[in-house]
Design a protein around this motif. Structure first.
Motif, PDB file in Angstrom:
ATOM      1  N   GLN A 158       0.820  -1.216   0.000  1.00  0.00           N
ATOM      2  CA  GLN A 158       0.000   0.000   0.000  1.00  0.00           C
ATOM      3  C   GLN A 158       0.850   1.260   0.000  1.00  0.00           C
ATOM      4  OE1 GLN A 158      -3.647  -0.413   2.783  1.00  0.00           O
ATOM      5  NE2 GLN A 158      -2.409  -2.221   3.197  1.00  0.00           N
ATOM      6  N   GLN A 159       2.025   1.152   0.583  1.00  0.00           N
ATOM      7  CA  GLN A 159       2.910   2.308   0.644  1.00  0.00           C
ATOM      8  C   GLN A 159       3.429   2.687  -0.741  1.00  0.00           C
ATOM      9  OE1 GLN A 159       3.420   4.201   3.223  1.00  0.00           O
ATOM     10  NE2 GLN A 159       4.857   5.517   2.124  1.00  0.00           N
ATOM     11  N   TYR A 160       3.575   1.699  -1.611  1.00  0.00           N
ATOM     12  CA  TYR A 160       4.212   1.930  -2.904  1.00  0.00           C
ATOM     13  C   TYR A 160       3.240   1.983  -4.080  1.00  0.00           C
ATOM     14  CZ  TYR A 160       9.083   1.797  -1.455  1.00  0.00           C
ATOM     15  OH  TYR A 160      10.294   2.117  -0.901  1.00  0.00           O
ATOM     16  N   LEU A 161       2.053   1.426  -3.917  1.00  0.00           N
ATOM     17  CA  LEU A 161       1.146   1.286  -5.051  1.00  0.00           C
ATOM     18  C   LEU A 161      -0.066   2.196  -4.922  1.00  0.00           C
ATOM     19  CD1 LEU A 161       1.124  -2.623  -5.297  1.00  0.00           C
ATOM     20  CD2 LEU A 161       2.551  -1.024  -6.601  1.00  0.00           C
ATOM     21  N   ALA A 162      -0.592   2.600  -6.059  1.00  0.00           N
ATOM     22  CA  ALA A 162      -1.866   3.313  -6.072  1.00  0.00           C
ATOM     23  C   ALA A 162      -2.973   2.354  -5.649  1.00  0.00           C
ATOM     24  CB  ALA A 162      -2.142   3.865  -7.469  1.00  0.00           C
ATOM     25  N   ALA A 163      -4.087   2.903  -5.201  1.00  0.00           N
ATOM     26  CA  ALA A 163      -5.160   2.083  -4.631  1.00  0.00           C
ATOM     27  C   ALA A 163      -5.653   1.019  -5.606  1.00  0.00           C
ATOM     28  CB  ALA A 163      -6.310   2.978  -4.184  1.00  0.00           C
ATOM     29  N   ALA A 164      -5.869   1.399  -6.861  1.00  0.00           N
ATOM     30  CA  ALA A 164      -6.396   0.445  -7.839  1.00  0.00           C
ATOM     31  C   ALA A 164      -5.388  -0.663  -8.122  1.00  0.00           C
ATOM     32  CB  ALA A 164      -6.764   1.172  -9.130  1.00  0.00           C
ATOM     33  N   GLU A 165      -4.119  -0.306  -8.204  1.00  0.00           N
ATOM     34  CA  GLU A 165      -3.081  -1.309  -8.468  1.00  0.00           C
ATOM     35  C   GLU A 165      -2.932  -2.255  -7.281  1.00  0.00           C
ATOM     36  OE1 GLU A 165       1.574  -1.516 -10.014  1.00  0.00           O
ATOM     37  OE2 GLU A 165       0.689   0.403  -9.398  1.00  0.00           O
ATOM     38  N   PHE A 166      -3.004  -1.703  -6.083  1.00  0.00           N
ATOM     39  CA  PHE A 166      -2.923  -2.544  -4.884  1.00  0.00           C
ATOM     40  C   PHE A 166      -4.078  -3.540  -4.845  1.00  0.00           C
ATOM     41  CE2 PHE A 166      -4.317  -2.951  -0.337  1.00  0.00           C
ATOM     42  CZ  PHE A 166      -3.323  -3.845   0.052  1.00  0.00           C
ATOM     43  N   GLU A 167      -5.279  -3.074  -5.120  1.00  0.00           N
ATOM     44  CA  GLU A 167      -6.435  -3.970  -5.114  1.00  0.00           C
ATOM     45  C   GLU A 167      -6.279  -5.068  -6.160  1.00  0.00           C
ATOM     46  OE1 GLU A 167     -11.296  -3.895  -5.781  1.00  0.00           O
ATOM     47  OE2 GLU A 167     -10.216  -2.020  -5.401  1.00  0.00           O
ATOM     48  N   ALA A 168      -5.752  -4.715  -7.324  1.00  0.00           N
ATOM     49  CA  ALA A 168      -5.571  -5.710  -8.383  1.00  0.00           C
ATOM     50  C   ALA A 168      -4.573  -6.785  -7.960  1.00  0.00           C
ATOM     51  CB  ALA A 168      -5.110  -5.021  -9.662  1.00  0.00           C
ATOM     52  N   ILE A 169      -3.492  -6.382  -7.306  1.00  0.00           N
ATOM     53  CA  ILE A 169      -2.493  -7.359  -6.861  1.00  0.00           C
ATOM     54  C   ILE A 169      -3.071  -8.255  -5.772  1.00  0.00           C
ATOM     55  CG2 ILE A 169      -0.344  -7.544  -5.536  1.00  0.00           C
ATOM     56  CD1 ILE A 169       0.811  -5.348  -7.245  1.00  0.00           C
ATOM     57  N   VAL A 170      -3.854  -7.665  -4.871  1.00  0.00           N
ATOM     58  CA  VAL A 170      -4.484  -8.468  -3.816  1.00  0.00           C
ATOM     59  C   VAL A 170      -5.397  -9.527  -4.433  1.00  0.00           C
ATOM     60  CG1 VAL A 170      -6.169  -8.410  -1.932  1.00  0.00           C
ATOM     61  CG2 VAL A 170      -4.308  -6.739  -2.000  1.00  0.00           C
ATOM     62  N   ARG A 171      -6.184  -9.120  -5.418  1.00  0.00           N
ATOM     63  CA  ARG A 171      -7.140 -10.049  -6.030  1.00  0.00           C
ATOM     64  C   ARG A 171      -6.448 -11.081  -6.930  1.00  0.00           C
ATOM     65  NH1 ARG A 171     -12.560  -8.435  -5.985  1.00  0.00           N
ATOM     66  NH2 ARG A 171     -12.991  -6.291  -5.343  1.00  0.00           N
ATOM     67  N   ASP A 172      -5.564 -10.603  -7.800  1.00  0.00           N
ATOM     68  CA  ASP A 172      -5.068 -11.450  -8.884  1.00  0.00           C
ATOM     69  C   ASP A 172      -3.766 -12.172  -8.549  1.00  0.00           C
ATOM     70  OD1 ASP A 172      -7.229 -10.436 -10.283  1.00  0.00           O
ATOM     71  OD2 ASP A 172      -6.052  -8.814 -11.184  1.00  0.00           O
ATOM     72  N   GLN A 173      -2.877 -11.509  -7.815  1.00  0.00           N
ATOM     73  CA  GLN A 173      -1.572 -12.118  -7.547  1.00  0.00           C
ATOM     74  C   GLN A 173      -1.545 -12.832  -6.194  1.00  0.00           C
ATOM     75  OE1 GLN A 173       1.727  -9.521  -8.321  1.00  0.00           O
ATOM     76  NE2 GLN A 173       3.215 -10.806  -7.256  1.00  0.00           N
ATOM     77  N   ILE A 174      -2.008 -12.147  -5.159  1.00  0.00           N
ATOM     78  CA  ILE A 174      -2.021 -12.784  -3.836  1.00  0.00           C
ATOM     79  C   ILE A 174      -3.237 -13.694  -3.698  1.00  0.00           C
ATOM     80  CG2 ILE A 174      -1.919 -12.348  -1.343  1.00  0.00           C
ATOM     81  CD1 ILE A 174      -0.732  -9.628  -1.931  1.00  0.00           C
ATOM     82  N   ARG A 175      -4.250 -13.422  -4.505  1.00  0.00           N
ATOM     83  CA  ARG A 175      -5.479 -14.221  -4.574  1.00  0.00           C
ATOM     84  C   ARG A 175      -6.236 -14.227  -3.244  1.00  0.00           C
ATOM     85  NH1 ARG A 175      -2.048 -17.746  -7.547  1.00  0.00           N
ATOM     86  NH2 ARG A 175      -2.262 -19.514  -6.125  1.00  0.00           N
ATOM     87  N   LEU A 176      -6.495 -13.010  -2.776  1.00  0.00           N
ATOM     88  CA  LEU A 176      -7.319 -12.825  -1.584  1.00  0.00           C
ATOM     89  C   LEU A 176      -8.639 -12.174  -1.989  1.00  0.00           C
ATOM     90  CD1 LEU A 176      -4.778 -11.378   1.029  1.00  0.00           C
ATOM     91  CD2 LEU A 176      -5.710 -13.695   0.945  1.00  0.00           C
ATOM     92  N   PRO A 177      -9.733 -12.514  -1.313  1.00  0.00           N
ATOM     93  CA  PRO A 177     -11.004 -11.831  -1.594  1.00  0.00           C
ATOM     94  C   PRO A 177     -10.951 -10.394  -1.076  1.00  0.00           C
ATOM     95  CG  PRO A 177     -11.253 -13.362   0.245  1.00  0.00           C
ATOM     96  CD  PRO A 177      -9.872 -13.572  -0.293  1.00  0.00           C
ATOM     97  N   TRP A 178     -10.999  -9.433  -1.970  1.00  0.00           N
ATOM     98  CA  TRP A 178     -10.842  -8.034  -1.577  1.00  0.00           C
ATOM     99  C   TRP A 178     -11.815  -7.604  -0.478  1.00  0.00           C
ATOM    100  CZ3 TRP A 178      -7.449  -4.312  -1.654  1.00  0.00           C
ATOM    101  CH2 TRP A 178      -7.862  -2.994  -1.426  1.00  0.00           C
ATOM    102  N   PRO A 179     -13.101  -7.979  -0.535  1.00  0.00           N
ATOM    103  CA  PRO A 179     -14.025  -7.540   0.528  1.00  0.00           C
ATOM    104  C   PRO A 179     -13.650  -8.061   1.915  1.00  0.00           C
ATOM    105  CG  PRO A 179     -15.246  -8.301  -1.389  1.00  0.00           C
ATOM    106  CD  PRO A 179     -13.819  -8.706  -1.602  1.00  0.00           C
TER     107      PRO A 179
END
Length: 316
Positions: free
Chosen positions: A223-244
């Motif tokens: 979160q410190q390095y990424l914009a909000a949309a990019e962070f959410e995308a990495i959480v969903r697609d790369q780390i594979r966590l449910p964003w909600p």
């Protein structure tokens, strides 16, 4: 002495004794005697206000040195709804008023100085934690029990607090290096008390970073390095966590009263103003909330999260 004089003497002595005894019974004329009033027990709010005043009076150096001292709001923060999960240590760190004040003070420093100071703070507390663990293990070998008074639990909190500051003020490579050293220290300590009759290693939570700490520190760094949309995308697609499933946890200013933290208000009570916030972080409250209920599932999430942080490191 004649019998008459002897009788008079006895009578006088008797009269004097009666007067003395009566005066002792009555005592001086000070009104009715009442038991001393018992001291009013200190309330949680009073303890909190006292702590806020102490934090206000501390210098930055004193705050950094005090991180292993217990605080009431830290004790109750981050408790898991599951009996099978430890408290969320990073949420406890965000509830620590000393951390909030240090965080704000570092904001006023030049970036290089904040980086240096956060890294030094981590190294200092990791060394102290190592010392306390060695003392804990030495006592364990003699008594067969873990002595909480040595304070390894609180020094591990201080290391976690310093790691949080590293995630905010230092580059990704520094965070990775610090967490790896913390893990190595914790693994070595738990191995030394592995032969115990308990179903869980008594130092499992207090020796090093638990798995949820590693995940959340990784998320904080992203979160410190990424914009909000990019962070959410990495959480969903790369780390594979449910964003909600990620909760938003605020870091409030150090003087915020605890009674303002809650969002529930009774009927007819005026709504409380939103307390000031230094930062907001998306993180995982507990493994059960993302369905990672096995060690294999948790390790997979951590590997993917740390890999995402390493990609930040490669992009530096």
């Amino acid at each position: 002495m004649s019998g008459r004089r002897f009788g008079v003497t006895l009578l006088l002595l008797f009269a004097m004794n009666v007067v003395v005894l009566w005066s002792l019974r009555e005592g001086p004329d000070v009104g009715p005697i009442r038991p001393a009033a018992a001291a009013e027990p200190e309330t949680a709010q009073q303890r909190e206000e006292d702590f806020i005043q102490r934090v206000a009076a501390m210098s930055l150096e004193e705050l950094e040195e005090s991180l292993a001292g217990p605080e009431l709001t830290v004790t109750f923060a981050g408790q898991s709804g599951s009996a099978n999960e430890y408290p969320n240590r990073i949420i406890q760190v965000l509830a620590d008023r000393r951390v909030a004040r240090i965080f704000a003070a570092y904001l006023d420093l030049a970036p290089a100085e904040a980086d240096r100071r956060a890294e030094r703070l981590f190294d200092t507390w990791l060394a102290e934690h190592d010392r306390r663990l060695e003392k804990t293990i030495a006592r364990y070998r003699v008594s067969g029990g873990i002595e909480l008074t040595i304070g390894a639990h609180h020094s591990n909190h201080a290391v976690a607090a310093a790691a949080f500051l590293v995630s905010r003020y230092c580059p990704p490579s520094t965070l990775i290096e610090k967490v790896e050293r913390w893990q190595e220290l914790g693994s070595a300590a738990t191995a030394k008390v592995a032969n115990n009759p308990l179903p869980v290693n008594p130092l499992e939570y207090d020796a090093g970073p638990d798995s949820l700490v590693i995940l959340n520190l990784s998320l904080l760094m992203l979160q410190q390095y990424l914009a909000a949309a990019e962070f959410e995308a990495i959480v969903r697609d790369q780390i594979r966590l449910p964003w909600p499933a990620l909760a938003e946890i605020p870091l409030r200013t150090w003087a915020t009263p605890s009674h303002m933290f809650g969002g529930v208000r009774a009927k007819g009570v005026e709504p409380r103003p939103e307390p000031p916030v230094l930062a907001r972080y998306r993180m995982v409250r507990g493994w059960s909330q993302i369905g990672a209920n096995t060690a294999e599932a948790r390790n997979g999430v951590i590997r993917r999260a740390v890999a995402a942080v390493r990609e930040l490191e490669d992009a530096e």
